[in-house]
Motif scaffolding. Structure first.
Motif, PDB file in Angstrom:
ATOM      1  N   ASP A 133       5.132  -6.922  10.126  1.00 52.19           N
ATOM      2  CA  ASP A 133       4.083  -6.000  10.566  1.00 52.19           C
ATOM      3  C   ASP A 133       4.570  -4.560  10.477  1.00 52.19           C
ATOM      4  OD1 ASP A 133       2.255  -8.089  11.150  1.00 52.19           O
ATOM      5  OD2 ASP A 133       3.336  -8.476  13.016  1.00 52.19           O
ATOM      6  N   ALA A 134       4.928  -4.145   9.282  1.00 48.93           N
ATOM      7  CA  ALA A 134       5.392  -2.783   9.048  1.00 48.93           C
ATOM      8  C   ALA A 134       4.945  -2.364   7.647  1.00 48.93           C
ATOM      9  CB  ALA A 134       6.912  -2.704   9.171  1.00 48.93           C
ATOM     10  N   PRO A 135       4.808  -1.055   7.426  1.00 52.36           N
ATOM     11  CA  PRO A 135       4.467  -0.613   6.069  1.00 52.36           C
ATOM     12  C   PRO A 135       5.470  -1.158   5.059  1.00 52.36           C
ATOM     13  CG  PRO A 135       4.358   1.224   7.605  1.00 52.36           C
ATOM     14  CD  PRO A 135       4.962   0.067   8.365  1.00 52.36           C
ATOM     15  N   ALA A 136       4.946  -1.608   3.928  1.00 56.38           N
ATOM     16  CA  ALA A 136       5.787  -2.165   2.859  1.00 56.38           C
ATOM     17  C   ALA A 136       6.706  -3.259   3.389  1.00 56.38           C
ATOM     18  CB  ALA A 136       6.596  -1.061   2.182  1.00 56.38           C
ATOM     19  N   PHE A 137       6.255  -3.983   4.406  1.00 60.30           N
ATOM     20  CA  PHE A 137       7.032  -5.059   5.035  1.00 60.30           C
ATOM     21  C   PHE A 137       8.441  -4.579   5.421  1.00 60.30           C
ATOM     22  CE2 PHE A 137       4.195  -7.615   2.100  1.00 60.30           C
ATOM     23  CZ  PHE A 137       3.288  -7.944   3.094  1.00 60.30           C
ATOM     24  N   GLY A 138       8.509  -3.333   5.891  1.00 62.48           N
ATOM     25  CA  GLY A 138       9.771  -2.805   6.384  1.00 62.48           C
ATOM     26  C   GLY A 138      10.693  -2.268   5.320  1.00 62.48           C
ATOM     27  N   PHE A 139      10.301  -2.365   4.053  1.00 66.75           N
ATOM     28  CA  PHE A 139      11.137  -1.823   2.982  1.00 66.75           C
ATOM     29  C   PHE A 139      11.171  -0.301   3.035  1.00 66.75           C
ATOM     30  CE2 PHE A 139      10.875   0.132  -1.303  1.00 66.75           C
ATOM     31  CZ  PHE A 139      12.183  -0.062  -1.712  1.00 66.75           C
ATOM     32  N   SER A 140      10.047   0.309   3.394  1.00 70.66           N
ATOM     33  CA  SER A 140       9.913   1.766   3.363  1.00 70.66           C
ATOM     34  C   SER A 140       9.109   2.223   4.570  1.00 70.66           C
ATOM     35  CB  SER A 140       9.195   2.188   2.075  1.00 70.66           C
ATOM     36  OG  SER A 140       8.834   3.553   2.114  1.00 70.66           O
ATOM     37  N   PRO A 141       9.429   3.394   5.127  1.00 68.89           N
ATOM     38  CA  PRO A 141       8.604   3.910   6.232  1.00 68.89           C
ATOM     39  C   PRO A 141       7.203   4.296   5.793  1.00 68.89           C
ATOM     40  CG  PRO A 141      10.253   5.531   5.570  1.00 68.89           C
ATOM     41  CD  PRO A 141      10.584   4.258   4.851  1.00 68.89           C
ATOM     42  N   SER A 142       7.006   4.483   4.505  1.00 68.30           N
ATOM     43  CA  SER A 142       5.656   4.687   3.978  1.00 68.30           C
ATOM     44  C   SER A 142       5.161   3.360   3.418  1.00 68.30           C
ATOM     45  CB  SER A 142       5.675   5.754   2.879  1.00 68.30           C
ATOM     46  OG  SER A 142       6.323   5.251   1.723  1.00 68.30           O
ATOM     47  N   ARG A 143       4.024   3.343   2.829  1.00 66.42           N
ATOM     48  CA  ARG A 143       3.508   2.130   2.185  1.00 66.42           C
ATOM     49  C   ARG A 143       3.871   2.084   0.704  1.00 66.42           C
ATOM     50  NH1 ARG A 143       0.363  -0.697   5.477  1.00 66.42           N
ATOM     51  NH2 ARG A 143      -0.459   0.351   7.332  1.00 66.42           N
ATOM     52  N   GLU A 144       4.686   3.024   0.280  1.00 70.40           N
ATOM     53  CA  GLU A 144       5.011   3.134  -1.131  1.00 70.40           C
ATOM     54  C   GLU A 144       6.081   2.115  -1.535  1.00 70.40           C
ATOM     55  OE1 GLU A 144       3.476   5.166  -3.303  1.00 70.40           O
ATOM     56  OE2 GLU A 144       2.160   5.698  -1.631  1.00 70.40           O
ATOM     57  N   THR A 145       5.858   1.446  -2.649  1.00 73.12           N
ATOM     58  CA  THR A 145       6.867   0.586  -3.266  1.00 73.12           C
ATOM     59  C   THR A 145       6.743   0.747  -4.776  1.00 73.12           C
ATOM     60  OG1 THR A 145       5.375  -1.331  -3.345  1.00 73.12           O
ATOM     61  CG2 THR A 145       6.809  -1.129  -1.413  1.00 73.12           C
ATOM     62  N   TRP A 146       7.863   0.832  -5.442  1.00 76.03           N
ATOM     63  CA  TRP A 146       7.818   1.096  -6.885  1.00 76.03           C
ATOM     64  C   TRP A 146       7.242  -0.063  -7.673  1.00 76.03           C
ATOM     65  CZ3 TRP A 146      10.828  -1.214 -10.827  1.00 76.03           C
ATOM     66  CH2 TRP A 146      11.803  -2.111 -10.391  1.00 76.03           C
ATOM     67  N   LEU A 147       7.320  -1.278  -7.129  1.00 78.19           N
ATOM     68  CA  LEU A 147       6.589  -2.433  -7.649  1.00 78.19           C
ATOM     69  C   LEU A 147       5.819  -3.044  -6.475  1.00 78.19           C
ATOM     70  CD1 LEU A 147       9.191  -4.266  -9.953  1.00 78.19           C
ATOM     71  CD2 LEU A 147       7.082  -3.152 -10.706  1.00 78.19           C
ATOM     72  N   PRO A 148       4.628  -3.590  -6.727  1.00 76.46           N
ATOM     73  CA  PRO A 148       3.827  -4.112  -5.615  1.00 76.46           C
ATOM     74  C   PRO A 148       4.406  -5.405  -5.035  1.00 76.46           C
ATOM     75  CG  PRO A 148       2.756  -4.585  -7.716  1.00 76.46           C
ATOM     76  CD  PRO A 148       3.927  -3.705  -8.022  1.00 76.46           C
ATOM     77  N   GLN A 149       4.359  -5.499  -3.699  1.00 72.39           N
ATOM     78  CA  GLN A 149       4.827  -6.703  -3.006  1.00 72.39           C
ATOM     79  C   GLN A 149       3.646  -7.653  -2.789  1.00 72.39           C
ATOM     80  OE1 GLN A 149       6.123  -4.174   0.267  1.00 72.39           O
ATOM     81  NE2 GLN A 149       8.153  -5.086   0.160  1.00 72.39           N
ATOM     82  N   PRO A 150       3.830  -8.956  -2.990  1.00 78.28           N
ATOM     83  CA  PRO A 150       2.756  -9.908  -2.724  1.00 78.28           C
ATOM     84  C   PRO A 150       2.620 -10.172  -1.220  1.00 78.28           C
ATOM     85  CG  PRO A 150       4.710 -11.085  -3.418  1.00 78.28           C
ATOM     86  CD  PRO A 150       5.043  -9.627  -3.515  1.00 78.28           C
ATOM     87  N   GLU A 151       1.474 -10.646  -0.816  1.00 77.80           N
ATOM     88  CA  GLU A 151       1.228 -10.904   0.609  1.00 77.80           C
ATOM     89  C   GLU A 151       2.191 -11.932   1.189  1.00 77.80           C
ATOM     90  OE1 GLU A 151      -0.772  -9.411   2.854  1.00 77.80           O
ATOM     91  OE2 GLU A 151      -0.994  -7.961   1.215  1.00 77.80           O
TER      92      GLU A 151
END
Length: 578
Positions: free
Chosen positions: A463-481
């Motif tokens: 329950d975090a933006p980008a599943f905790g990977f990043s403080p934003s919702r940005e990811t260089w490749l999209p993460q699946p649900e």
């Protein structure tokens, strides 16, 4: 062979002062190194971090060194011994950092040099060693040397650092030979002169933005002597050498035969792979590492068959480890795995080195997905995508992935893990074409999906933006649900989770000294099951489609939780004292 005039293990004055940077005090030799013992690598479990996909500390959507440092405690609690970092050097990122423009600095997207130094220091404080990637076959086309080569003339010293050749045909418009790039298309690109006229061709076994160095040139040797010392002075514990078998090319650069052109397997015999002269390089480098103590290592990424030839890279006085790609490539079949285990233990044992087992990395379909495919050997670099003829069944993939890991970690020798496999992450298949970055995809016009599917940023918190990977919702490749359910915070403390299975296996591997043990095969109750003993642990793995009876004894690890009373299909158990 080594270029004339460069004496083995005697660095030039140029290499001693490479980069004109300040030496990091207290990290330059074994007497000041905080970790022991010197032979740690023989049974180590080493965790690969792919920096752009591990942890993003500043919300750019790209992982960075501070993000890695912030999660070192998680890696320590997992139970690994060392961390291998994929490239973080300055790069235009045409091939995810394997196109290096400066070997002695940090790309601004990952941080600054001080961040790398702090990361190394912090890892050592935790008892973790750091291995960094070395990319000696080629540089970026933006490297200062290659720009000098483009501005220079044929036959110049600047061009002699790379492999430039005149073209064939009346106008020189035919490439110098018929070699093909690993990423698809020709392995040669023609340059345009300053006056706009066509010029020579340069070799690039990979992307056109990755020109190959000419390792018959003494300047190239001296350059990398300096690179090694630069990072050894900063305390790194070793180097994973990218495409270690490709540095030397067969003299004359002969054409490939029709059969060689047709064979795209990664270990195919070709005049740019596994030339005998490449071993001169590693004997020389081994001498440089020895100056810093006996505990610094070299690991070869060498797609070489048969295993007897791969084992030549780890002979005394050369490298310490070589990834066992024959094992990684083996299908989920008992006979195939038993054969490759036997062949590996003999080949590497004859060379006086342990085998280095591996199932996944940043270049292959994740084993959690791959082993559930009918075609399990198509691992490099086709990839999986929306139009692939087969999709792995998620339940079967998870079961086989866990069983395969439990089997591998019971084998004597060293082992490498790839980030996210401890979470059971699958290959990500449904990446939109417009978002794919692997040059394989673009150079083959989408015919091969490439490696993006195993490089998607990993999840830490559901329950975090980008599943905790990043403080934003940005990811260089999209993460699946599905990554949300597999996030680390969802698995921590859950005995049925893949994360806790890995922790258990790594703890028991150390307790029972399996990495330095000896394997002996035992009679199995079923031909579809493998059974062996390592020390006081008996290991059984069922490759069949029906349960197999278990022998008496205490089950101390099971790839299925809770452990059933029988050895289920696609199930591995460790039994103590039997």
């Amino acid at each position: 062979m080594r270029p004339h005039g460069l004496e083995q293990n005697q660095p030039s004055e140029r290499s001693r002062s490479f980069g004109q940077r300040t030496r990091v005090v207290g990290m330059s030799n074994s007497s000041s190194h905080p970790l022991r013992p010197a032979d740690w690598w023989q049974d180590a479990v080493i965790y690969q971090v792919y920096p752009r996909s591990f942890a993003d500390s500043n919300g750019t959507g790209l992982g960075d060194l501070k993000g890695i440092q912030g999660h070192l405690g998680d890696l320590k609690s997992l139970g690994v011994d060392a961390v291998w970092l994929s490239p973080f050097y300055p790069s235009p990122q045409n091939d995810a950092g394997y196109d290096v423009s400066d070997y002695t600095d940090v790309d601004p997207s990952f941080g600054v040099l001080a961040d790398a130094e702090k990361l190394i220091f912090s890892a050592h404080e935790l008892g973790l060693r750091i291995i960094v990637d070395l990319v000696p076959n080629h540089s970026s086309s933006e490297h200062r040397w290659f720009q000098e080569a483009l501005a220079s003339t044929p036959g110049s010293n600047a061009r002699a650092r790379y492999i430039f050749r005149d073209g064939l045909g009346e106008d020189g418009d035919i490439p110098p030979n018929n070699w093909e790039s690993v990423f698809g298309g020709p392995a040669w690109t023609r340059i345009t002169q300053a006056d706009g006229s066509p010029g020579q061709w340069y070799l690039h076994l990979f992307d056109s933005s990755q020109p190959d160095f000419d390792w018959t040139n003494q300047e190239v040797w001296e350059h990398f002597d300096g690179v090694l010392r630069f990072w050894l002075d900063r305390g790194v514990d070793g180097f994973r050498v990218d495409v270690a078998h490709s540095l030397m090319k067969e003299p004359g650069l002969p054409d490939l035969s029709d059969a060689q052109l047709a064979d795209r397997s990664p270990g195919a015999a070709k005049p740019f792979w596994d030339q005998d002269a490449v071993h001169d390089v590693y004997r020389h480098w081994s001498g440089i590492l020895a100056e810093y103590g006996e505990d610094r290592i070299l690991c070869a990424e060498a797609w070489v068959w048969p295993l007897e030839r791969m084992a030549r890279y780890v002979r005394p006085g050369e490298m310490h480890q070589a990834f066992n790609f024959a094992y990684l490539s083996a299908p989920w079949q008992p006979e195939a795995l038993r054969d490759v285990i036997d062949e590996s233990l003999k080949a590497f044992g004859d060379a006086g080195a342990p085998s280095t087992w591996v199932l996944s990395n940043h270049d292959v379909v994740r084993h959690t997905s791959r082993l559930a495919l009918a075609d399990q050997e198509s691992i490099v670099p086709g990839g999986l995508g929306p139009n692939s003829p087969e999709r792995p069944d998620p339940a079967l993939a998870t079961r086989r992935g866990r069983a395969a890991t439990a089997l591998m970690l019971a084998l004597p020798g060293s082992a490498y893990l790839y980030q996210g496999e401890e979470l059971g992450l699958p290959e990500v298949i449904d990446i939109p074409d417009a978002l794919r970055e692997d040059p394989t995809f673009h150079r083959t016009n989408g015919e091969r999906y490439g490696r993006d599917g195993c490089r998607v940023p990993i999840p830490w918190v559901k329950d975090a933006p980008a599943f905790g990977f990043s403080p934003s919702r940005e990811t260089w490749l999209p993460q699946p649900e599905v990554f949300g359910e597999l996030a680390r915070d969802q698995q921590e403390g859950d005995p049925s989770s893949t994360l806790e299975l890995y922790k258990t296996l790594l703890q028991l591997r150390k307790e029972h000294a399996l990495g330095t043990g000896q394997l002996s095969w035992q009679e199995s109750a079923d031909p579809q099951a493998l059974r062996f003993q390592n020390g006081n642990v008996t290991v059984l793995c069922n490759f069949g489609n029906h349960p197999v009876a278990l022998p008496d004894g205490k089950i101390i690890a099971s790839s299925i939780w809770p452990a059933p009373s029988e050895l289920a299909p696609d199930h591995t158990v460790w039994i103590k004292g039997h």
